[in-house]
Design an enzyme around this catalytic site. Structure first.
Site, short mmCIF file in Angstrom:
data_model
loop_
_atom_site.label_atom_id
_atom_site.label_comp_id
_atom_site.label_asym_id
_atom_site.label_seq_id
_atom_site.Cartn_x
_atom_site.Cartn_y
_atom_site.Cartn_z
N GLU A 41 -5.98 8.83 7.48
CA GLU A 41 -6.52 8.38 6.19
C GLU A 41 -7.90 8.96 5.91
O GLU A 41 -8.23 9.28 4.78
CB GLU A 41 -6.57 6.85 6.14
CG GLU A 41 -5.20 6.23 5.96
CD GLU A 41 -5.27 4.76 5.60
OE1 GLU A 41 -5.86 4.43 4.57
OE2 GLU A 41 -4.72 3.95 6.36
N LYS B 258 -9.33 2.04 -1.99
CA LYS B 258 -9.58 1.49 -0.65
C LYS B 258 -10.95 1.93 -0.10
O LYS B 258 -11.23 3.13 0.00
CB LYS B 258 -8.47 1.95 0.29
CG LYS B 258 -8.50 1.35 1.68
CD LYS B 258 -7.24 1.78 2.44
CE LYS B 258 -7.10 1.21 3.82
NZ LYS B 258 -5.81 1.62 4.43
N ASN C 282 -6.85 6.20 -1.74
CA ASN C 282 -5.79 5.24 -1.44
C ASN C 282 -6.01 4.10 -2.43
O ASN C 282 -6.93 3.30 -2.27
CB ASN C 282 -5.92 4.79 0.01
CG ASN C 282 -4.73 3.98 0.48
OD1 ASN C 282 -4.01 3.42 -0.33
ND2 ASN C 282 -4.54 3.92 1.78
N GLU D 45 0.85 -1.19 0.00
CA GLU D 45 0.00 0.00 0.00
C GLU D 45 0.89 1.25 0.00
O GLU D 45 1.91 1.27 0.68
CB GLU D 45 -0.83 -0.02 1.30
CG GLU D 45 -1.64 1.25 1.56
CD GLU D 45 -2.22 1.29 2.98
OE1 GLU D 45 -1.54 0.81 3.92
OE2 GLU D 45 -3.36 1.78 3.14
N ASN E 93 0.31 -0.95 5.47
CA ASN E 93 1.20 -0.22 6.39
C ASN E 93 0.56 -0.36 7.75
O ASN E 93 -0.46 0.28 8.03
CB ASN E 93 1.22 1.28 6.06
CG ASN E 93 2.02 1.62 4.82
OD1 ASN E 93 3.19 1.97 4.90
ND2 ASN E 93 1.38 1.54 3.66
N CYS F 277 -4.76 -2.95 2.86
CA CYS F 277 -4.53 -2.85 4.31
C CYS F 277 -5.75 -3.18 5.16
O CYS F 277 -6.15 -4.33 5.23
CB CYS F 277 -3.96 -1.46 4.63
SG CYS F 277 -3.31 -1.35 6.33
#
Lengths: 346, 346
Positions: B148, B128, B110, B47, B221, B196
């Site tokens: 995020e 994402k 993302n 990612e 991550n 993730c």
């Protein structure tokens, strides 16, 4: 606020096909009495606890088959089983019990009930939704059948979470909750029941925890050497048992973590009729996915622990805070489509 | 029919905040060249591979923030990243690459793309869906942020499974499939991408495998010491890292098993800027939930294995044969309700 309960899985070893139901119930009562000595408040018994795991047998005679079911609406009135509920009430221990249910209209369900000792009645009934196996017996007479799809109808009660009173001393009550005050995670414990194969289906866990479930409870009968059924590669009986236990443990730990709930699993296990081997592994798992307590034998055994339901909050309020993180607009297929639809060939 | 592919996770160690993007891309090219020596056909990168994991930093200056994104519709034309795709094409290795995407209208996602070496283009893009963290930075300046939800918009492309051509020699093709003949599990491999935190959400896996996905791929991550974010109890840094790795592994193994698919996970890991510790643990997991290969370091490392996609069939055709076993009438709440609705207080 601490929300501690002492809970147990009552693992039950071999129950042969010719076992006397009264004697089997007496074994359950013995486990309940052991639980009382340990100050246990809630005991989870296995799936279809009252008989051998009969879906492995192809039984064509209806009368013979019906011996493996409890008949009528209210299991607490079944003559052979009544003493267990009376003992539960007397000792003040709630119980979850799995059994074959034959309804008045003749339908068969793989059922479990939650019996509240303080209320003296069944608080909730669950009928197994995910029935494994086949309708027809295997052609190969040496293969072990799994005829749940023949003997049972898929559960028609859904996954209904419920609150169990009398277990947690300082639970918020309807009569005392103030207007506008959040009671989330503060009332009587929220629970749900699964049965065996259901534990492998994340949908089942999710429906319960969308209702705030803090504790999921299930019994199971899982073959230690049924690799032809469970889809594993050919392997030695020892490896097949290890693999079956690995999968059972894996889904319980992961689903407890991903749903931020405790779980209790109770096995019917051991060598039924000296030839059908079922895995043990009854256990209590935390909302972080760790095994807190587990069975050491494949016999009748009480596995118990004190759990604090408030430990669910850390998962439910952060990583798995559904209201902030779930994106239902992306989940459509889960309820729209039963089977697989592959992308077109290139 | 054997459906073998040699696949790899390309784990990427520390990427500091002042890292030169060209040099970071060169590290990815080095990993790709190592993959070529091992005859790998598909490499999964982590990612947000191209920069440090910037959502841990509260960056108010827009120009500064934008340096961490790739701009425009087509990542293969980003000047700094283009050499990676050229190398992929030249070596004939498909790649999955995660990065921060800034669209022409200014939205941040993302994102990861699947680039087909044989087609010379991006076959599929995924944005994402499950963004963790918070919109506002923590008040405590000592806490590590996870912004995020501030920098990215939840993915708007859903979970679209796709077929990747050129990997499996004897895949059934549209032009050769006969009318009425089942091609299930016989065409080019069916794949899906997660990123993730998505791996902790069983809904994401299920939507992909309802489309027949045989291989799910994701980078991550994951903080080794972010217990304040992930909801664990206070613990030593060593125990916190062990716990983060345990959860990461647990959900990958269980979801691979419950969805009868292979999975590849690739970590961005190590000590960014010498102070932010990320877990490693890149791995390849089988449809039975077993770890086939895993990283031994927290540095740049290629983790590879030959997998046979036909091994998915045993799960997909038996225990997890959705068409026979799923009961969508009981799953309603999953798509009806985002957050939790608890049963009424007693």
């Amino acid at each position: 606020m601490s929300r501690k309960i002492i809970v147990a899985a009552a693992q039950v070893g071999a129950v042969h096909i010719d076992a006397d139901k009264k004697q089997t119930v007496q074994r359950l009562i013995n486990l309940l009495q052991e639980a009382a000595e340990k100050h246990v408040q809630l005991v989870v018994f296995p799936e279809a606890t009252l008989t051998t795991f009969f879906p492995r047998h192809f039984i064509e005679n209806q009368e013979e088959l019906d011996k493996h079911f409890e008949h009528g609406e209210d299991i607490t009135q079944s003559p052979d089983v009544k003493p267990l509920f009376e003992e539960s009430r007397k000792l003040g221990i709630d119980i979850v019990l799995g059994y074959g249910e034959r309804t008045p209209d003749g339908t068969g369900f793989n059922t479990s009930v939650y019996y509240s000792a303080s209320e003296g009645k069944v608080l909730s009934k669950y009928r197994k939704v995910h029935l494994p196996g086949t309708v027809e017996p295997f052609a190969d007479p040496a293969a072990t059948n799994q005829l749940e799809k023949r003997y049972f109808t898929p559960g028609n009660l859904g996954f209904q979470a419920f609150r169990a009173p009398g277990l947690v001393a300082d639970a918020a009550k309807k009569s005392t909750a103030k207007d506008g005050e959040s009671t989330v995670g503060k009332g009587d414990p929220i629970m749900g029941m699964l049965i065996c194969n259901d534990r492998r289906w994340p949908e089942a866990w999710r429906v319960y925890t969308l209702q705030g479930a803090e504790l999921l409870m299930f019994g199971y009968n899982t073959g230690a050497n049924m690799s032809h059924l469970w889809g594993s590669k050919p392997m030695s009986p020892q490896d097949a048992e290890k693999e079956a236990l690995f999968h059972s443990r894996l889904v319980q730990q992961a689903n407890s973590y991903m749903n931020a709930c405790f779980s209790i699993s109770a096995a019917r296990c051991g060598w039924d009729d000296g030839k059908y081997d079922l895995i043990g592994g009854s256990s209590i798992v935390s909302p972080e996915g760790h095994v807190i307590a587990e069975a050491k034998t494949k016999n009748d055994e009480l596995v118990f622990a004190e759990i604090d339901l408030s430990e669910c909050r850390q998962g439910k309020e952060r990583t798995f805070d559904y209201s902030r993180h779930r994106r239902i607009e992306a989940y459509d297929l889960i309820t729209k489509q039963t089977g697989v639809v592959e992308p077109e060939l290139l």
